[in-house]
Design a protein around this motif. Structure first.
Motif, PDB file in Angstrom:
ATOM      1  N   UNK A   1      45.198  39.273  48.730  1.00 48.89           N
ATOM      2  CA  UNK A   1      43.925  39.182  49.445  1.00 48.89           C
ATOM      3  C   UNK A   1      42.811  39.866  48.653  1.00 48.89           C
ATOM      4  N   UNK A   2      43.113  41.025  48.082  1.00 51.60           N
ATOM      5  CA  UNK A   2      42.117  41.762  47.305  1.00 51.60           C
ATOM      6  C   UNK A   2      41.699  40.980  46.062  1.00 51.60           C
ATOM      7  N   UNK A   3      42.652  40.272  45.459  1.00 54.63           N
ATOM      8  CA  UNK A   3      42.344  39.492  44.256  1.00 54.63           C
ATOM      9  C   UNK A   3      41.391  38.350  44.569  1.00 54.63           C
ATOM     10  N   UNK A   4      41.442  37.841  45.807  1.00 57.70           N
ATOM     11  CA  UNK A   4      40.601  36.701  46.188  1.00 57.70           C
ATOM     12  C   UNK A   4      39.240  37.114  46.729  1.00 57.70           C
ATOM     13  N   UNK A   5      39.015  38.444  46.824  1.00 59.11           N
ATOM     14  CA  UNK A   5      37.724  38.936  47.301  1.00 59.11           C
ATOM     15  C   UNK A   5      36.636  38.671  46.252  1.00 59.11           C
ATOM     16  N   UNK A   6      35.384  38.501  46.681  1.00 52.43           N
ATOM     17  CA  UNK A   6      34.285  38.323  45.712  1.00 52.43           C
ATOM     18  C   UNK A   6      34.173  39.532  44.794  1.00 52.43           C
ATOM     19  N   UNK A   7      33.720  39.304  43.571  1.00 54.86           N
ATOM     20  CA  UNK A   7      33.595  40.387  42.610  1.00 54.86           C
ATOM     21  C   UNK A   7      32.533  41.390  43.051  1.00 54.86           C
ATOM     22  N   UNK A   8      32.677  42.644  42.665  1.00 53.40           N
ATOM     23  CA  UNK A   8      31.677  43.672  43.018  1.00 53.40           C
ATOM     24  C   UNK A   8      30.310  43.318  42.428  1.00 53.40           C
TER      25      UNK A   8
END
Length: 345
Positions: free
Chosen positions: A288-295
């Protein structure tokens, strides 16, 4: 806990004093009934053997018997060739000390010194006198072996198990505080102090487990040692996790799911079985964290990176329990685990 430790030390002291008193006097009585010369020496031999744990007593008893032959041989050679008593005895002690130290049998030196004085006084190396000395040693160590069977192992084991439950409750409480912090709530306790206290307690509990192992003949007592060492490792992981969390300047929105996971994890910090389902759930969070938008900013990047380290610490927390479970053999699982339960870590 400190009160129990103090009470146990007092009980142990009185029990040991009683065993030494009973064993020493009983040994002397038996030696006199057997018409052995130097019967009073049995009391000393019993005392010097009883101060050990059960397994130490067994090992020491074997060493005493093996070293007896060496002592008789040295006494026979030295006391019959050197006329001066003090020179002969000095040479005897010198060689006994060197040999026993080389063999790592230092604990037997005192008894061999006593036996040496008997040979020095009598200058008798007949079969009858050697038999007399051997029976003195055998009587003393036999009484020590029998009396060392009486040890408060049941209450000791019960207390160790109670400590296991308390350790789990402490870890659960600490995890609850960490989850609250990631949920942007104020922590109600000083987690640093709780972690330090738990580490101190775990040091005592590991020491108690080693003591229990040395005083029981039951199968696989090292289970308790391995368990508390595993919990110590988890405690150190939580130290790292807490440190990473405190570096986060602004709690990112992704921390909410990590907080929820820690709350979910709390119920499974128990003794039984491998944390298979919890590791699967953690893998899902990583994805899930990998699919989050980039900072979008440096600060957000740093906070997200720290949060990722928190997840890695949680993974290590679970891996430590998984390794502990995998290290158990079938007998340990059968003895300590009544049924398979995949809901714990």
């Amino acid at each position: 806990m400190k009160d129990w430790i103090n009470q146990r030390k007092i009980r142990k002291l009185f029990l040991q004093a009683a065993k030494i008193a009973v064993g020493s006097s009983l040994g002397m009585c038996i030696a006199e009934k057997m018409n052995l010369q130097f019967a009073t020496s049995v009391g000393t031999i019993t005392l010097l053997t009883l101060v050990m744990t059960k397994w130490d007593t067994v090992r020491l008893s074997v060493y005493r018997i093996l070293s007896f032959g060496i002592s008789v041989l040295l006494a026979g050679i030295l006391f019959q060739t050197i006329q001066s008593e003090w020179v002969a005895y000095g040479a005897y002690i010198f060689l006994v000390f060197l040999i026993c130290t080389f063999l790592d049998w230092k604990a037997v030196i005192s008894v061999n010194a006593v036996i040496g004085t008997h040979f020095l006084v009598e200058r008798d190396f007949s079969y009858a006198f050697i038999r007399n000395e051997f029976l003195l040693v055998l009587t003393g160590i036999t009484i020590a072996l029998v009396l060392n069977l009486f040890h408060g192992n049941r209450s000791h084991q019960d207390h160790i198990i109670k400590n296991m439950r308390q350790t789990e409750q402490d870890l659960q409480m600490i995890l609850g505080e960490l989850a609250a912090y990631l949920d942007d709530q104020r922590m109600q306790r000083d987690v640093w102090a709780d972690l330090r206290l738990l580490e101190e307690q775990l040091h005592h509990r590991i020491a108690e487990s080693y003591e229990y192992q040395e005083n029981t003949f039951s199968a696989h007592p090292e289970y308790y040692i391995n368990y508390f060492e595993m919990r110590m490792g988890q405690c150190q992981v939580l130290h790292s996790l807490h440190s990473e969390m405190r570096k986060i300047r602004k709690i990112p929105k992704q921390a909410k799911i990590v907080s929820q996971y820690i709350v979910y994890l709390i119920a499974y910090v128990t003794e039984i079985n491998v944390p298979t389902e919890q590791m699967k759930a953690l893998d899902e969070i990583f994805k899930h964290m990998e699919n989050e938008p980039l900072p979008t900013s440096r600060e957000e990047f740093e906070n997200r990176a720290l949060l990722y380290h928190v997840l890695m610490d949680l993974e290590e927390f679970l891996i430590l329990k998984k390794r502990f479970v995998e290290s158990l053999d079938e007998k340990q699982r059968a003895i300590y685990w009544n049924e398979k339960n995949e809901k714990s870590c």
